[in-house]
Design a protein around this motif. Structure first.
Motif, PDB file in Angstrom:
ATOM      1  N   GLU A 167      31.729  27.308 108.636  1.00  0.00           N
ATOM      2  CA  GLU A 167      30.855  26.348 108.377  1.00  0.00           C
ATOM      3  C   GLU A 167      29.570  27.098 107.974  1.00  0.00           C
ATOM      4  OE1 GLU A 167      28.640  24.151 111.853  1.00  0.00           O
ATOM      5  OE2 GLU A 167      30.167  23.054 111.409  1.00  0.00           O
ATOM      6  N   ARG A 168      29.031  28.131 108.718  1.00  0.00           N
ATOM      7  CA  ARG A 168      27.865  28.795 108.068  1.00  0.00           C
ATOM      8  C   ARG A 168      27.798  29.100 106.681  1.00  0.00           C
ATOM      9  NH1 ARG A 168      27.166  33.544 111.383  1.00  0.00           N
ATOM     10  NH2 ARG A 168      27.251  32.216 113.134  1.00  0.00           N
ATOM     11  N   MET A 169      28.911  29.536 106.030  1.00  0.00           N
ATOM     12  CA  MET A 169      29.024  29.858 104.617  1.00  0.00           C
ATOM     13  C   MET A 169      28.699  28.557 103.953  1.00  0.00           C
ATOM     14  SD  MET A 169      32.051  32.327 103.820  1.00  0.00           S
ATOM     15  CE  MET A 169      32.201  34.304 104.124  1.00  0.00           C
ATOM     16  N   LYS A 193      33.205  18.465 104.283  1.00  0.00           N
ATOM     17  CA  LYS A 193      34.613  17.991 104.053  1.00  0.00           C
ATOM     18  C   LYS A 193      35.833  18.892 104.546  1.00  0.00           C
ATOM     19  CE  LYS A 193      33.077  14.232 102.129  1.00  0.00           C
ATOM     20  NZ  LYS A 193      31.703  14.230 101.865  1.00  0.00           N
ATOM     21  N   ILE A 194      35.492  20.212 104.300  1.00  0.00           N
ATOM     22  CA  ILE A 194      36.590  21.278 104.475  1.00  0.00           C
ATOM     23  C   ILE A 194      35.793  22.534 104.583  1.00  0.00           C
ATOM     24  CG2 ILE A 194      38.600  22.523 103.916  1.00  0.00           C
ATOM     25  CD1 ILE A 194      39.434  20.168 102.316  1.00  0.00           C
ATOM     26  N   ALA A 195      35.935  23.233 105.642  1.00  0.00           N
ATOM     27  CA  ALA A 195      35.297  24.720 105.780  1.00  0.00           C
ATOM     28  C   ALA A 195      36.514  25.599 106.512  1.00  0.00           C
ATOM     29  CB  ALA A 195      34.131  24.828 106.494  1.00  0.00           C
ATOM     30  N   GLN A 196      37.152  26.216 105.961  1.00  0.00           N
ATOM     31  CA  GLN A 196      38.321  26.990 106.666  1.00  0.00           C
ATOM     32  C   GLN A 196      38.433  28.505 105.891  1.00  0.00           C
ATOM     33  OE1 GLN A 196      41.796  24.565 105.717  1.00  0.00           O
ATOM     34  NE2 GLN A 196      41.333  22.932 107.301  1.00  0.00           N
ATOM     35  N   LEU A 197      38.643  29.267 106.888  1.00  0.00           N
ATOM     36  CA  LEU A 197      38.789  30.642 106.568  1.00  0.00           C
ATOM     37  C   LEU A 197      39.922  31.348 107.280  1.00  0.00           C
ATOM     38  CD1 LEU A 197      35.104  32.032 106.384  1.00  0.00           C
ATOM     39  CD2 LEU A 197      36.564  31.506 104.368  1.00  0.00           C
ATOM     40  N   SER A 198      40.883  32.184 106.741  1.00  0.00           N
ATOM     41  CA  SER A 198      41.891  32.792 107.449  1.00  0.00           C
ATOM     42  C   SER A 198      42.123  34.283 106.879  1.00  0.00           C
ATOM     43  CB  SER A 198      43.263  31.993 107.430  1.00  0.00           C
ATOM     44  OG  SER A 198      43.809  32.027 105.941  1.00  0.00           O
ATOM     45  N   LEU A 199      42.425  35.048 107.773  1.00  0.00           N
ATOM     46  CA  LEU A 199      42.878  36.408 107.525  1.00  0.00           C
ATOM     47  C   LEU A 199      44.368  36.880 107.600  1.00  0.00           C
ATOM     48  CD1 LEU A 199      39.841  37.837 109.500  1.00  0.00           C
ATOM     49  CD2 LEU A 199      40.204  38.199 107.055  1.00  0.00           C
ATOM     50  N   VAL A 200      44.946  37.686 106.727  1.00  0.00           N
ATOM     51  CA  VAL A 200      46.175  38.106 106.697  1.00  0.00           C
ATOM     52  C   VAL A 200      46.137  39.536 106.710  1.00  0.00           C
ATOM     53  CG1 VAL A 200      48.498  38.096 105.826  1.00  0.00           C
ATOM     54  CG2 VAL A 200      47.136  36.015 105.544  1.00  0.00           C
ATOM     55  N   VAL A 201      46.787  40.105 107.777  1.00  0.00           N
ATOM     56  CA  VAL A 201      46.868  41.659 107.946  1.00  0.00           C
ATOM     57  C   VAL A 201      47.817  42.100 106.661  1.00  0.00           C
ATOM     58  CG1 VAL A 201      47.421  43.543 109.371  1.00  0.00           C
ATOM     59  CG2 VAL A 201      46.564  41.631 110.312  1.00  0.00           C
ATOM     60  N   GLU A 202      47.444  43.264 105.863  1.00  0.00           N
ATOM     61  CA  GLU A 202      47.958  43.648 104.728  1.00  0.00           C
ATOM     62  C   GLU A 202      48.371  45.245 105.091  1.00  0.00           C
ATOM     63  OE1 GLU A 202      45.845  43.087 101.221  1.00  0.00           O
ATOM     64  OE2 GLU A 202      47.051  41.375 100.819  1.00  0.00           O
ATOM     65  N   GLU A 203      47.536  45.881 105.807  1.00  0.00           N
ATOM     66  CA  GLU A 203      48.034  47.368 106.034  1.00  0.00           C
ATOM     67  C   GLU A 203      47.317  47.680 107.556  1.00  0.00           C
ATOM     68  OE1 GLU A 203      46.343  51.643 104.169  1.00  0.00           O
ATOM     69  OE2 GLU A 203      46.245  49.739 103.003  1.00  0.00           O
ATOM     70  N   VAL A 204      48.207  48.500 107.871  1.00  0.00           N
ATOM     71  CA  VAL A 204      47.741  49.003 109.378  1.00  0.00           C
ATOM     72  C   VAL A 204      47.852  50.388 109.542  1.00  0.00           C
ATOM     73  CG1 VAL A 204      47.863  48.698 111.703  1.00  0.00           C
ATOM     74  CG2 VAL A 204      48.214  46.690 110.353  1.00  0.00           C
ATOM     75  N   SER A 205      47.131  51.306 109.850  1.00  0.00           N
ATOM     76  CA  SER A 205      47.044  52.693 110.262  1.00  0.00           C
ATOM     77  C   SER A 205      46.469  53.030 111.277  1.00  0.00           C
ATOM     78  CB  SER A 205      47.193  53.623 108.880  1.00  0.00           C
ATOM     79  OG  SER A 205      45.671  53.494 108.740  1.00  0.00           O
ATOM     80  N   GLY A 215      40.491  30.957 101.845  1.00  0.00           N
ATOM     81  CA  GLY A 215      39.827  29.946 102.455  1.00  0.00           C
ATOM     82  C   GLY A 215      39.404  28.898 101.419  1.00  0.00           C
ATOM     83  N   PHE A 216      38.965  27.855 101.948  1.00  0.00           N
ATOM     84  CA  PHE A 216      38.639  26.617 101.235  1.00  0.00           C
ATOM     85  C   PHE A 216      37.351  26.039 101.810  1.00  0.00           C
ATOM     86  CE2 PHE A 216      38.667  22.805  98.759  1.00  0.00           C
ATOM     87  CZ  PHE A 216      38.995  22.998  97.673  1.00  0.00           C
ATOM     88  N   ILE A 217      36.429  25.695 100.893  1.00  0.00           N
ATOM     89  CA  ILE A 217      35.022  24.896 101.428  1.00  0.00           C
ATOM     90  C   ILE A 217      34.905  23.784 100.485  1.00  0.00           C
ATOM     91  CG2 ILE A 217      32.624  25.149 101.732  1.00  0.00           C
ATOM     92  CD1 ILE A 217      33.086  27.752 102.871  1.00  0.00           C
ATOM     93  N   HIS A 218      34.660  22.476 100.768  1.00  0.00           N
ATOM     94  CA  HIS A 218      34.293  21.515 100.064  1.00  0.00           C
ATOM     95  C   HIS A 218      33.185  20.807 100.973  1.00  0.00           C
ATOM     96  CE1 HIS A 218      35.194  17.282  98.382  1.00  0.00           C
ATOM     97  NE2 HIS A 218      34.136  17.608  98.048  1.00  0.00           N
ATOM     98  N   TRP A 219      31.925  20.484 100.339  1.00  0.00           N
ATOM     99  CA  TRP A 219      30.853  19.762 101.141  1.00  0.00           C
ATOM    100  C   TRP A 219      30.511  18.685  99.874  1.00  0.00           C
ATOM    101  CZ3 TRP A 219      26.569  19.976  98.462  1.00  0.00           C
ATOM    102  CH2 TRP A 219      26.110  20.971  97.459  1.00  0.00           C
ATOM    103  N   GLY A 220      29.771  17.709 100.429  1.00  0.00           N
ATOM    104  CA  GLY A 220      29.054  16.588  99.632  1.00  0.00           C
ATOM    105  C   GLY A 220      30.188  15.491  99.030  1.00  0.00           C
ATOM    106  N   PRO A 242      37.607  27.607  96.447  1.00  0.00           N
ATOM    107  CA  PRO A 242      38.450  28.607  97.145  1.00  0.00           C
ATOM    108  C   PRO A 242      37.784  29.933  97.571  1.00  0.00           C
ATOM    109  CG  PRO A 242      39.240  28.714  94.760  1.00  0.00           C
ATOM    110  CD  PRO A 242      37.823  27.664  94.862  1.00  0.00           C
ATOM    111  N   LEU A 243      38.166  30.651  98.309  1.00  0.00           N
ATOM    112  CA  LEU A 243      37.711  32.076  98.640  1.00  0.00           C
ATOM    113  C   LEU A 243      38.886  32.815  98.589  1.00  0.00           C
ATOM    114  CD1 LEU A 243      35.904  29.859 100.718  1.00  0.00           C
ATOM    115  CD2 LEU A 243      34.475  31.821 100.415  1.00  0.00           C
TER     116      LEU A 243
END
Length: 325
Positions: A167-169, A193-205, A215-220, A242-243
């Motif tokens: 939402e801050r973004m 209207k929409i303010a969504q962000l998600s993370l997907v883990v790709e690499e772990v060590s 993510g995706f953001i829509h305002w106005g 999109p983000l």
């Protein structure tokens, strides 16, 4: 230093310093006005010039020699302009007008891409600088950036970013008006209207954690080609994007080493000025506008500039840090 107008009226050492130099009686805005003041608080002139240096040379040696004036650090309670949250994260935000050529390929926008100024050379010259990339800063609290790190990460794991960050973004940073002056145009919560962000883990060590951000953001307003006309069209402004991002976290040092996000968005509708009249950078249709975020590293003073270049944006009244603590 960059000083918002209201600081000249603020109580405390910063306001006192500016008023003693007479800055409160001069133009202090985002429009590029500049004044030179000595460390002792003497007004020297406007933009840096030989005349300003001549005025500085007239000061007594007790005010000119290095270290002659002690500038003490302020207590947090004395600061009119806030600093980044303790232990928090600072992101550098870049914004720029874009344009598609006849082949649909993206490029940087030029003044001739804007119909409202195409036949006005003097207006084109005035707006040319505003079409260059503009930079401001986004703040995350320590609690917020720590919430981005899964406690026991597994490759393929997906997690939702706390709504306050998305939402801050949307409200404070993914607003094309910020490309012109960095300040103003905070989006009301009702307009999101929409303010969504998600993370997907790709690499772990043991040393590093890498995550993809989506993510995706829509305002106005909703886009309506028939109404997205200029000048002074009937469609209110709208923006969506999109983000895509990549985050890297040093698990041993417990710090982010990469925080890259791109937002290849589109803007439409009325770019209203103070009188609700179309601004020269308004274009008909749905036109491209891009943002990019990166980690602000180092201790440069510019990396401590408040979001929007104005400490008033980071207050309870604007709800910048909504639902985070």
């Amino acid at each position: 230093m960059a000083v918002p107008t209201w600081v000249c009226r603020a109580t405390g050492p910063e306001g006192d310093f500016l008023r003693a130099a007479g800055i409160d009686n001069r133009w202090v805005t985002s429009s590029g006005y500049m004044n030179c003041v000595s460390a002792s608080g003497k007004f020297l002139g406007g933009r840096a010039s030989t005349q300003v240096l001549d005025e500085f040379a007239k000061l007594p040696d007790t005010e000119r020699r290095p270290g002659a004036i002690e500038v003490r650090d302020l207590q947090a309670s004395q600061m009119a302009i806030p600093s980044p949250p303790i232990g928090g994260l600072v992101l550098k935000v870049h914004a720029r007008f874009l344009h598609r050529n006849d082949k649909g390929e993206l490029r940087h926008a030029k003044t001739t891409d804007f119909s409202l100024m195409r036949d006005k050379p003097e207006i084109q010259q005035r707006w040319q600088l505003f079409l260059q990339p503009n930079t401001e800063y986004m703040w995350l609290t320590k609690t917020e950036w720590k919430s981005l790190i899964p406690p026991r990460p597994v490759i393929g794991e997906k997690m939702t970013v706390v709504p306050a960050v998305a939402e801050r973004m949307a409200r404070f940073h993914l607003t094309p008006q910020r490309a012109t002056t960095s300040e103003g145009h905070i989006i009301h919560k009702r307009s999101i209207k929409i303010a969504q962000l998600s993370l997907v883990v790709e690499e772990v060590s043991p040393q590093r954690l890498t995550m993809q951000l989506l993510g995706f953001i829509h305002w106005g307003s909703e886009y309506d080609a028939a109404k997205a006309i200029t000048p002074d069209g009937p469609l209110d402004q709208g923006f969506e994007t999109p983000l895509y991002g990549r985050l890297e976290f040093d698990r041993r040092k417990q710090t982010f080493t990469r925080f890259d996000i791109v937002a290849p968005g589109h803007i439409w509708g009325r770019w209203g000025d103070a009188n609700r009249k179309s601004m020269y950078v308004e274009r008909a249709g749905r036109t491209p506008f891009g943002f990019a975020f990166e980690l602000a590293s180092g201790n440069s003073p510019s990396n401590r500039i408040p979001p929007g270049g104005n400490g008033n944006y980071v207050t309870e009244s604007t709800d910048y840090f909504s639902r985070t603590e």
